[in-house]
Scaffold this active site. Structure first.
Site, PDB file in Angstrom:
ATOM      1  N   LYS A  84      38.341  15.610 122.340  1.00  0.00           N
ATOM      2  CA  LYS A  84      38.968  16.948 122.194  1.00  0.00           C
ATOM      3  C   LYS A  84      40.148  16.965 123.372  1.00  0.00           C
ATOM      4  O   LYS A  84      40.987  16.790 122.911  1.00  0.00           O
ATOM      5  CB  LYS A  84      37.675  18.177 122.585  1.00  0.00           C
ATOM      6  CG  LYS A  84      36.640  17.795 121.543  1.00  0.00           C
ATOM      7  CD  LYS A  84      35.656  18.871 121.653  1.00  0.00           C
ATOM      8  CE  LYS A  84      34.401  18.690 120.821  1.00  0.00           C
ATOM      9  NZ  LYS A  84      34.463  18.772 119.358  1.00  0.00           N
TER      10      LYS A  84
ATOM     11  N   ARG B  93      31.002  25.222 102.971  1.00  0.00           N
ATOM     12  CA  ARG B  93      32.208  24.947 103.683  1.00  0.00           C
ATOM     13  C   ARG B  93      33.402  24.411 102.733  1.00  0.00           C
ATOM     14  O   ARG B  93      33.184  23.420 102.013  1.00  0.00           O
ATOM     15  CB  ARG B  93      31.833  23.934 104.777  1.00  0.00           C
ATOM     16  CG  ARG B  93      30.874  24.512 105.766  1.00  0.00           C
ATOM     17  CD  ARG B  93      30.519  23.418 106.711  1.00  0.00           C
ATOM     18  NE  ARG B  93      29.268  23.892 107.314  1.00  0.00           N
ATOM     19  CZ  ARG B  93      29.150  23.984 108.717  1.00  0.00           C
ATOM     20  NH1 ARG B  93      30.307  23.952 109.505  1.00  0.00           N
ATOM     21  NH2 ARG B  93      28.029  24.412 109.120  1.00  0.00           N
TER      22      ARG B  93
ATOM     23  N   SER C 164      15.210  22.114 127.560  1.00  0.00           N
ATOM     24  CA  SER C 164      16.375  22.173 126.730  1.00  0.00           C
ATOM     25  C   SER C 164      16.928  23.668 126.686  1.00  0.00           C
ATOM     26  O   SER C 164      16.336  24.530 126.334  1.00  0.00           O
ATOM     27  CB  SER C 164      16.382  21.688 125.303  1.00  0.00           C
ATOM     28  OG  SER C 164      17.382  21.762 124.801  1.00  0.00           O
TER      29      SER C 164
END
Ligand code: PLP
Length: 408
Positions: free
Chosen positions: A246, A21, A136
């Site tokens: 956010k 990255r 999950s």
């Protein structure tokens, strides 16, 4: 022993797999969002950010900046310790009350990030339930997976949003305690979890529900409490988890639930107990954003309007936009190198910043550009983005649909 070799080898593997990255050094400009300054080795450049999770631009809202500056001026910067020692400050308590009210719950508990709230929240809840089985969703975020792992109890994964599979697993589990962990908006595909159906199943088979609303809080529901509020399901979900980082434009995470559950997590969760609390100014900023979005619908309406327009303009231009019922607009590339190259070309040649999304964030072969419009991306910026993406697609020899067909 050459320890550095281990690290160099690990980095080499990431390079080989095209997963290394690289971060762009950006300086956001309050009052000019989504414009930012990109600090390149050749000097600063003006760019437009198209992938910020400050979805509503609340990080630059005058009320939010004002609350942060005013509180820091009065109370200083750091919290001064863990919640237990000196960190329980008044703005933090006010924030928890605001969050409990937002979600219609007795209580809320704030953590230093959404990641920590999932990691320490899920693991603590599950550890306190004897013989707990966690069910999950297969697409759950890494922070939920970390919480499930740390819980150390049995777990089963149900196929993404597959209610028949979830029911099968619930039946097979019998009458042992069960915790269903899922999300409202899955952020890489932009699709939505069937909250009411999951609550129906949880009620039928006696399970507790834990819902991550990180990509929905602030943006959906009449008061911005998320998809569960929009769908009339908020009171049915046992634990709602969200972020302040956010759409609320600040930092931190939280759970909202009944007071016994919150008090138990407060009393047992290592990720709550053994870390410094959020600074008062950050809490005040988050509270200001939540309060504003409880009554102001302009941001939500304009956000949805921008997302619809963006999808339509990109689709008309022949770009492979993935269909989503939300504000998230993923454009499929399907190749790690091309995805990185597309992102680089957009930034270098067009001053447009969209981070490539590669494996392991999404499965290999489904690499994509994930675009997040905000209320502040106007028609001119949308048209410029479409033009730039078409240019990049052509340069990289990636297929575009016929414009006439794309418009159908
Ligand atoms: N849950 C989901 C679904 C997320 O996508 C993220 C982060 O992107 C988190 C939790 C973590 O939230 P935070 O960024 O506040 O740590």
């Amino acid at each position: 022993m050459n320890y550095d070799r281990f690290f160099a080898d690990a980095l080499g593997r990431l390079h080989d797999e095209r997963r290394y990255r690289v971060f762009a050094e950006l300086e956001r400009v309050a009052g000019r969002f989504p414009h930012a300054i990109w600090h390149t080795p050749q000097g600063p450049r003006d760019v437009v950010i198209w992938c910020s999770n400050d979805y509503l631009g609340m990080g630059q809202h005058p009320k939010v900046i004002g609350a942060m500056v005013e509180t820091a001026t009065r109370m200083g910067t750091g919290a001064g310790g863990t919640r237990n020692i000196a960190g329980t400050n008044f703005p933090l308590v006010a924030l928890e009350r605001e969050l409990a009210d937002l979600h219609g719950k007795d209580s809320a508990l704030v953590f230093t990030s959404g990641y920590v709230s999932n990691e320490t929240g899920i693991s603590t809840i599950a550890r306190l339930i004897p013989n707990c089985l966690i069910l999950s969703d297969a697409y759950n975020h890494n922070s939920m997976i970390a919480g499930i792992r740390n819980a150390g109890c049995d777990k089963q994964i149900f196929r993404h949003n597959d209610m028949a599979h979830l029911e099968e697993l619930l039946i097979a589990a019998g009458d042992r305690p069960k915790l269903i962990a899922f999300e409202s908006i899955y952020s890489m595909d932009g699709d939505v979890g069937p909250i009411n159906t999951i609550c129906d199943l949880a009620e039928r088979y006696g399970a507790l529900t834990y819902l991550d609303e990180v990509h929905a809080v602030g943006m959906y529901g009449p008061r911005g409490a998320g998809i569960a509020e929009r769908d009339g399901a908020m009171h049915r979900v046992d634990v709602i988890e969200g972020t302040l980082g956010k759409a609320f434009g600040a930092l931190g995470g939280y759970i909202a639930a009944n007071s016994t559950l919150c008090d138990a997590v407060r009393s047992y969760a290592p990720g709550f107990i053994f870390t410094t609390a959020l600074p008062p100014a950050v809490c005040a900023a988050a509270t200001a954003a939540i309060r504003h979005l409880k009554t102001s619908t302009w941001e939500r309406e304009r956000h949805q309007d921008r997302a619809a327009r963006l999808k339509s303009v990109l689709t008309m231009a022949g770009l492979p936009v993935m269909e989503t019922p939300t504000h998230i607009v993923p454009v499929m590339v399907g190749d790690a190198e091309k995805c990185k190259a597309a992102s680089d070309l957009l930034l270098n040649e067009h001053g447009i910043y969209i981070q490539p999304i590669n494996y392991p964030t999404v499965p290999a072969g489904t690499e994509r550009l994930r675009i997040a419009p905000s209320p502040y991306h106007d028609d001119g910026l949308i048209d410029a983005l479409a033009g730039a993406m078409v240019d990049v697609w052509e340069k990289l020899g990636m297929p575009l649909k016929q414009r006439s067909l794309a418009a159908e």
